[in-house]
Design an enzyme around this catalytic site. Sequence first.
Site, PDB file in Angstrom:
ATOM      1  N   ASP A   1       0.856  -0.817  -0.463  1.00 51.58           N
ATOM      2  CA  ASP A   1       0.240  -0.245  -0.113  1.00 51.58           C
ATOM      3  C   ASP A   1       0.799   1.635   0.088  1.00 51.58           C
ATOM      4  O   ASP A   1       0.699   2.333  -0.793  1.00 51.58           O
ATOM      5  CB  ASP A   1      -0.897  -0.298   1.087  1.00 51.58           C
TER       6      ASP A   1
ATOM      7  N   ASP B   1       6.655   4.117   3.285  1.00 53.39           N
ATOM      8  CA  ASP B   1       7.098   5.036   3.880  1.00 53.39           C
ATOM      9  C   ASP B   1       8.555   5.524   4.457  1.00 53.39           C
ATOM     10  O   ASP B   1       9.497   5.480   3.983  1.00 53.39           O
ATOM     11  CB  ASP B   1       5.956   5.196   5.160  1.00 53.39           C
TER      12      ASP B   1
END
Length: 185
Positions: free
Chosen positions: A108, A111
């Site tokens: 997804d 980060d």
Amino acid sequence: MIITSADVARAMEDADLLYSAEDIAAMLDRMATEITEKLADKNPLVLCVMTGGVILTGHLLTRLAFPLEQDYLHATRYRGKTSGSKTIAWLHKPDTSLAGRNVLLLDDILDEGYTLREITRWCWEQGAASVHVAVLADKQHERRVEGVHRDFSALELPDRYVFGFGMDYKEYWRNANGIYAVKGL
């Protein structure tokens, strides 16, 4: 701290919409074209990185019009928290052998990158011929760990706490059909 359904509903009500479902669909079309150009003739093994990667995987695989195999893995460092440790816990490794395979990891978000770096390293250790990383979102900040990369991404995100389209708000709202940023975080 126990989170209530009212807390979760309030987070959505107060959130800023960053990308609509239509925005994401257009960006996934572009990303699928890039992946097709690079991997269509490579007989790739596509690995969904659970849990966040499941929505991306479902939407992206239908856009890839070439033969591929699909499996999944589950490695995490968050376990329902908003920040994670620097080590990952393996909950499931793929049943399909990676030896000699061209692997495409689908997740997804990129980060800080601890989880994707360790998963990528593990794929190479399993004898993968190549390892490509595709993420729905690439969060823009200066905290990225050394040694992590992404080959494909659909969109860039500001350095805010985001949820939707696979990304969670305290384990909720992965199902939100858009990407939202929490106010105040």
